[in-house]
Write a protein that holds these residues in place. Sequence first.
Motif, PDB file in Angstrom:
ATOM      1  N   GLY A 191       0.813  -1.207   0.000  1.00  0.00           N
ATOM      2  CA  GLY A 191       0.000   0.000   0.000  1.00  0.00           C
ATOM      3  C   GLY A 191       0.846   1.255   0.000  1.00  0.00           C
ATOM      4  O   GLY A 191       2.086   1.215   0.032  1.00  0.00           O
ATOM      5  N   THR A 192       0.137   2.386  -0.020  1.00  0.00           N
ATOM      6  CA  THR A 192       0.766   3.704  -0.026  1.00  0.00           C
ATOM      7  C   THR A 192       0.055   4.601   0.970  1.00  0.00           C
ATOM      8  O   THR A 192      -1.176   4.628   1.017  1.00  0.00           O
ATOM      9  N   ILE A 193       0.830   5.323   1.780  1.00  0.00           N
ATOM     10  CA  ILE A 193       0.293   6.324   2.695  1.00  0.00           C
ATOM     11  C   ILE A 193       0.594   7.703   2.109  1.00  0.00           C
ATOM     12  O   ILE A 193       1.763   8.027   1.839  1.00  0.00           O
ATOM     13  N   LYS A 194      -0.443   8.502   1.896  1.00  0.00           N
ATOM     14  CA  LYS A 194      -0.263   9.829   1.295  1.00  0.00           C
ATOM     15  C   LYS A 194      -0.262  10.902   2.397  1.00  0.00           C
ATOM     16  O   LYS A 194      -1.121  10.865   3.281  1.00  0.00           O
ATOM     17  N   TYR A 195       0.667  11.846   2.320  1.00  0.00           N
ATOM     18  CA  TYR A 195       0.720  12.933   3.291  1.00  0.00           C
ATOM     19  C   TYR A 195       1.547  14.084   2.721  1.00  0.00           C
ATOM     20  O   TYR A 195       2.579  13.876   2.078  1.00  0.00           O
ATOM     21  N   ASP A 196       1.106  15.321   2.954  1.00  0.00           N
ATOM     22  CA  ASP A 196       1.864  16.532   2.599  1.00  0.00           C
ATOM     23  C   ASP A 196       2.493  16.432   1.201  1.00  0.00           C
ATOM     24  O   ASP A 196       3.667  16.750   0.996  1.00  0.00           O
ATOM     25  N   ASP A 197       1.723  15.946   0.238  1.00  0.00           N
ATOM     26  CA  ASP A 197       2.215  15.765  -1.130  1.00  0.00           C
ATOM     27  C   ASP A 197       3.354  14.754  -1.210  1.00  0.00           C
ATOM     28  O   ASP A 197       4.122  14.727  -2.194  1.00  0.00           O
ATOM     29  N   ASN A 198       3.513  13.935  -0.204  1.00  0.00           N
ATOM     30  CA  ASN A 198       4.517  12.874  -0.193  1.00  0.00           C
ATOM     31  C   ASN A 198       3.831  11.518  -0.053  1.00  0.00           C
ATOM     32  O   ASN A 198       2.617  11.426   0.194  1.00  0.00           O
ATOM     33  N   GLU A 199       4.624  10.459  -0.176  1.00  0.00           N
ATOM     34  CA  GLU A 199       4.079   9.114  -0.075  1.00  0.00           C
ATOM     35  C   GLU A 199       5.018   8.220   0.726  1.00  0.00           C
ATOM     36  O   GLU A 199       6.249   8.357   0.644  1.00  0.00           O
ATOM     37  N   ILE A 200       4.425   7.314   1.512  1.00  0.00           N
ATOM     38  CA  ILE A 200       5.156   6.243   2.169  1.00  0.00           C
ATOM     39  C   ILE A 200       4.726   4.938   1.512  1.00  0.00           C
ATOM     40  O   ILE A 200       3.534   4.648   1.420  1.00  0.00           O
ATOM     41  N   PHE A 201       5.692   4.161   1.050  1.00  0.00           N
ATOM     42  CA  PHE A 201       5.388   2.875   0.425  1.00  0.00           C
ATOM     43  C   PHE A 201       5.489   1.780   1.484  1.00  0.00           C
ATOM     44  O   PHE A 201       6.480   1.721   2.235  1.00  0.00           O
ATOM     45  N   LEU A 202       4.475   0.911   1.530  1.00  0.00           N
ATOM     46  CA  LEU A 202       4.301   0.002   2.655  1.00  0.00           C
ATOM     47  C   LEU A 202       4.114  -1.423   2.164  1.00  0.00           C
ATOM     48  O   LEU A 202       3.406  -1.674   1.177  1.00  0.00           O
ATOM     49  N   ARG A 203       4.756  -2.380   2.836  1.00  0.00           N
ATOM     50  CA  ARG A 203       4.501  -3.799   2.655  1.00  0.00           C
ATOM     51  C   ARG A 203       4.290  -4.412   4.035  1.00  0.00           C
ATOM     52  O   ARG A 203       5.044  -4.110   4.966  1.00  0.00           O
ATOM     53  N   GLN A 204       3.293  -5.276   4.149  1.00  0.00           N
ATOM     54  CA  GLN A 204       2.981  -5.840   5.460  1.00  0.00           C
ATOM     55  C   GLN A 204       2.573  -7.302   5.327  1.00  0.00           C
ATOM     56  O   GLN A 204       1.809  -7.670   4.436  1.00  0.00           O
ATOM     57  N   ALA A 205       3.073  -8.118   6.235  1.00  0.00           N
ATOM     58  CA  ALA A 205       2.688  -9.532   6.312  1.00  0.00           C
ATOM     59  C   ALA A 205       2.323  -9.847   7.752  1.00  0.00           C
ATOM     60  O   ALA A 205       3.002  -9.405   8.690  1.00  0.00           O
ATOM     61  N   ARG A 206       1.238 -10.587   7.926  1.00  0.00           N
ATOM     62  CA  ARG A 206       0.793 -10.999   9.253  1.00  0.00           C
ATOM     63  C   ARG A 206       0.612 -12.508   9.301  1.00  0.00           C
ATOM     64  O   ARG A 206       0.666 -13.185   8.265  1.00  0.00           O
ATOM     65  N   GLN A 207       0.359 -13.000  10.491  1.00  0.00           N
ATOM     66  CA  GLN A 207       0.076 -14.425  10.650  1.00  0.00           C
ATOM     67  C   GLN A 207      -1.392 -14.669  10.294  1.00  0.00           C
ATOM     68  O   GLN A 207      -2.270 -14.617  11.145  1.00  0.00           O
ATOM     69  N   SER A 208      -1.646 -14.918   9.017  1.00  0.00           N
ATOM     70  CA  SER A 208      -3.019 -15.112   8.556  1.00  0.00           C
ATOM     71  C   SER A 208      -3.288 -16.533   8.091  1.00  0.00           C
ATOM     72  O   SER A 208      -4.419 -17.010   8.198  1.00  0.00           O
ATOM     73  N   ARG A 209      -2.270 -17.218   7.552  1.00  0.00           N
ATOM     74  CA  ARG A 209      -2.478 -18.615   7.151  1.00  0.00           C
ATOM     75  C   ARG A 209      -2.223 -19.508   8.362  1.00  0.00           C
ATOM     76  O   ARG A 209      -1.105 -19.609   8.861  1.00  0.00           O
ATOM     77  N   MET A 210      -3.305 -20.156   8.804  1.00  0.00           N
ATOM     78  CA  MET A 210      -3.209 -20.974  10.012  1.00  0.00           C
ATOM     79  C   MET A 210      -4.031 -22.246   9.847  1.00  0.00           C
ATOM     80  O   MET A 210      -5.095 -22.245   9.215  1.00  0.00           O
ATOM     81  N   PHE A 211      -3.549 -23.318  10.456  1.00  0.00           N
ATOM     82  CA  PHE A 211      -4.317 -24.549  10.568  1.00  0.00           C
ATOM     83  C   PHE A 211      -4.995 -24.552  11.928  1.00  0.00           C
ATOM     84  O   PHE A 211      -4.361 -24.280  12.952  1.00  0.00           O
ATOM     85  N   LYS A 212      -6.289 -24.853  11.938  1.00  0.00           N
ATOM     86  CA  LYS A 212      -7.057 -24.817  13.178  1.00  0.00           C
ATOM     87  C   LYS A 212      -7.756 -26.150  13.402  1.00  0.00           C
ATOM     88  O   LYS A 212      -8.349 -26.725  12.482  1.00  0.00           O
ATOM     89  N   LEU A 213      -7.706 -26.622  14.633  1.00  0.00           N
ATOM     90  CA  LEU A 213      -8.390 -27.850  15.040  1.00  0.00           C
ATOM     91  C   LEU A 213      -9.176 -27.555  16.307  1.00  0.00           C
ATOM     92  O   LEU A 213      -8.639 -26.972  17.252  1.00  0.00           O
ATOM     93  N   SER A 214     -10.463 -27.937  16.330  1.00  0.00           N
ATOM     94  CA  SER A 214     -11.283 -27.656  17.511  1.00  0.00           C
ATOM     95  C   SER A 214     -12.199 -28.828  17.803  1.00  0.00           C
ATOM     96  O   SER A 214     -12.618 -29.567  16.897  1.00  0.00           O
ATOM     97  N   LEU A 215     -12.504 -29.003  19.087  1.00  0.00           N
ATOM     98  CA  LEU A 215     -13.430 -30.021  19.561  1.00  0.00           C
ATOM     99  C   LEU A 215     -14.445 -29.358  20.466  1.00  0.00           C
ATOM    100  O   LEU A 215     -14.088 -28.535  21.319  1.00  0.00           O
ATOM    101  N   THR A 216     -15.706 -29.740  20.317  1.00  0.00           N
ATOM    102  CA  THR A 216     -16.779 -29.207  21.146  1.00  0.00           C
ATOM    103  C   THR A 216     -17.671 -30.357  21.591  1.00  0.00           C
ATOM    104  O   THR A 216     -18.104 -31.169  20.763  1.00  0.00           O
TER     105      THR A 216
END
Length: 798
Positions: free
Chosen positions: A748-773
């Motif tokens: 992504g890009t953050i816009k401010y004062d006619d300038n830009e910040i270029f951004l890359r971000q990765a999070r822990q989103s791919r997960m294996f889940k096991l549950s019992l109820t």
Amino acid sequence: MKKYLILLLITVACFKSFAQQSAAKLLGYVTDENGQAVPFATLRFMPTDTASKAVAERISAEDGSFVMDLPVGNRYYLIATGASYTPTKEWVEISDSALHITLYKKTEQLETVTVKATVPLVTRKIDRVVMNVQDNALVAGKNSMEVMEMAPGLFVDRSGSISINGNSGVRVMVNGVLLQLSGDDLTSYLNNLRASDIQSIEIIAHPSAEYDAEGTGGIINIILKKQRTAGLTGNLSAGYSIGRYPGNDQGLQMNYHNNKLTLTGNYSHYQQKAFNDIHQSRNFPNDGLYAASNLIINRYNGHNVRLGATYDLSAGQYLALGYNGSFNHSSSVTHSTSDINYPALPADNYSSDGHFTDQNARNLHNFTFNYHLDTDTSGSQLEIKADYTMTHDNSSSLAISQDYDASGMATRDSSFRYGMPNRDKILTADIKYMQVFSPTTKLHFGGKYTGTEIDHINNFTRILDDNWTADPSLYYQYHYREHILAGFITLEAKVFNTEIQLGVRGENTKTSATLAAEQNSVNENSYFNLFPTVFVKRDLNEKGSNYLSLSYNKRIQRPYYNDLNPYISYLDNYTIETGNPNLKPQFSDNYEIGLTLANKYNLSIAYSDFKDEISQITHMSQDTALVEITRGNNGSTKRYSATLSIPLQITKWWKTNNTLQYRYEDIKTAGFAIKQPLVYLQTAQDFKISTTWSANLSAFYLNHAIEGNIFVGNISKVDIGVEKKLMDGNLKIRAGLTDLFLGRNITGTIKYDDNEIFLRQARQSRMFKLSLTYNFMKGKSFKTKKIESSSEEIQSRL
């Protein structure tokens, strides 16, 4: 404040006097042999077992309940029937406690044809969209956050923030009670709330005048399954997840009912470790180039407790007490490296290396009181709610940071630390009355008082001459007081196959913010606003399955308390985030028109106009080269959207629910103006493998997103899961994989004062889940009453 409480007590006394002169109605419930509700059962109360004419006839509601007005002490011969159930015939005696009727499913089956009615995943009412989660295979194995991602027009961003039709500021409630969590704690809670515990999810994009006007994004209300079995019931659950790091959760829910007393209890615990990897680059003063890398490791450990007690004073009158406790600890460790390069003068290059450690301990206590009275047999009722919430936050941060010149020699120690203890108190008192003139004509009116106290202290120390030294220029105390007095009136009626709901809410707000620092300040404000609401639903056929709907409402978004706090938080050595005590509320006008066919296909067109919009502001200080991020009333947005929802039954074993949304954003702020279209696709696929095995796939795609002044590229997510039922369905095992293709990693890009910040971000989103109820129950049928909170809306700003 005293005059408000005196007025409330006088009103309660008047209603109590009126109620004592009114006849009480008696309640009953119809369930099957498994304790599940039986809707639309026919009940005939006969004077004898040979009589042909009933004294009274009733039909149970969708939740299995029905109302009687028969004399206490009389005996009747009851004939209860329901589709696919064996008729129940028995003598019953009318008492002042609820009457419980059990119907047993027929064992015989048709030889050639079996007809089975199913509830669609999504249905619509005049003022909300309802996702029917209970026993719906499309959501099997999912948590509440994943289920909400399937709702038409609803989007959950990478940080867990929820928006409806692109409008942020959404509040989340469970059984009408606002969740006492925010940020990552809220996300963790919703991730651990299983679809198997949910009856339905209500998406209220345009709340009526009965709700607080707070929140421009609307309301999501999660309705949990009702326990209807007397004696002891409950469930045990456990879950394990693994991505780059593991997580686990455990839960115990128990309900006990005996005669007029109902007790409920719930305990849950979760632990999670996650990461957030951020890379950014931007221009720097004097023709420099700035590049930074931040690796954040987050840890969460939380305990949540919910306790409730309900006592039936009579069939239509009860008292309820509730307690919600949340005890959460979170921490994050950030390793931040920054490089400032000058291509023309490489000798002037320098860098920094820092470790930022943040700790937060948050304890919340919430006490609720409910009084409910049915004032007549037609459904008129009085509700009184009082609520007291107090929180204690203790946050601290330690930064160990060094600056280096072009040769790698240390030039400066910029280490610092600060502590921010914070205490909040909220008191609310709410009274509502509904007068039912006929099944289609109702009048609602009521009033509410809310008092809020926020007290915050900031202690800041830094390294001077190799010693930790307090910095008085950054020490302050912040005290915020807010009083809101509100009243509303709403009229519902039906004329010529057209349902109409008209309402207006008035809210008078007084605020006072005191800042005790090197430069003291007091900021006081007082304002009154009216918030009208209009809902219209016109049937297009006799069955009412085809209809047009129209809605309008006006909303307010008051600043979050934390945004008003003039704190300073270092994201890295050259990026800080601050609060803004001068923030004002933002307002929105919202319009929507919808067409529904066959009670399942829907097309809706919406328009929202935001004024004095609270949005993120980013600018660079030329003196310090710091990028400062804060929030201000510097924007306006016009948002147009069209949403199409199409559910399909492809084969007997394959069904799907699909949503397509087109949105056009016209955004203007102090830093930029943009007009841009967005396309959002959602799909959910369910595969019925056998009576005990099922599989599902859900996915979404967003071509790009706009969050304040952050412009994000395409975002997507694909989840798959399987479920196995054992022990007659009482034990369920679920396994699934989330974000299969890592579509949640963004650029992504953050816009401010006619300038830009270029951004890359990765999070822990791919997960294996096991549950019992595992579900357990024992006893006769009953129905627990909902214990509500009167501070639902105000607590969302904590």
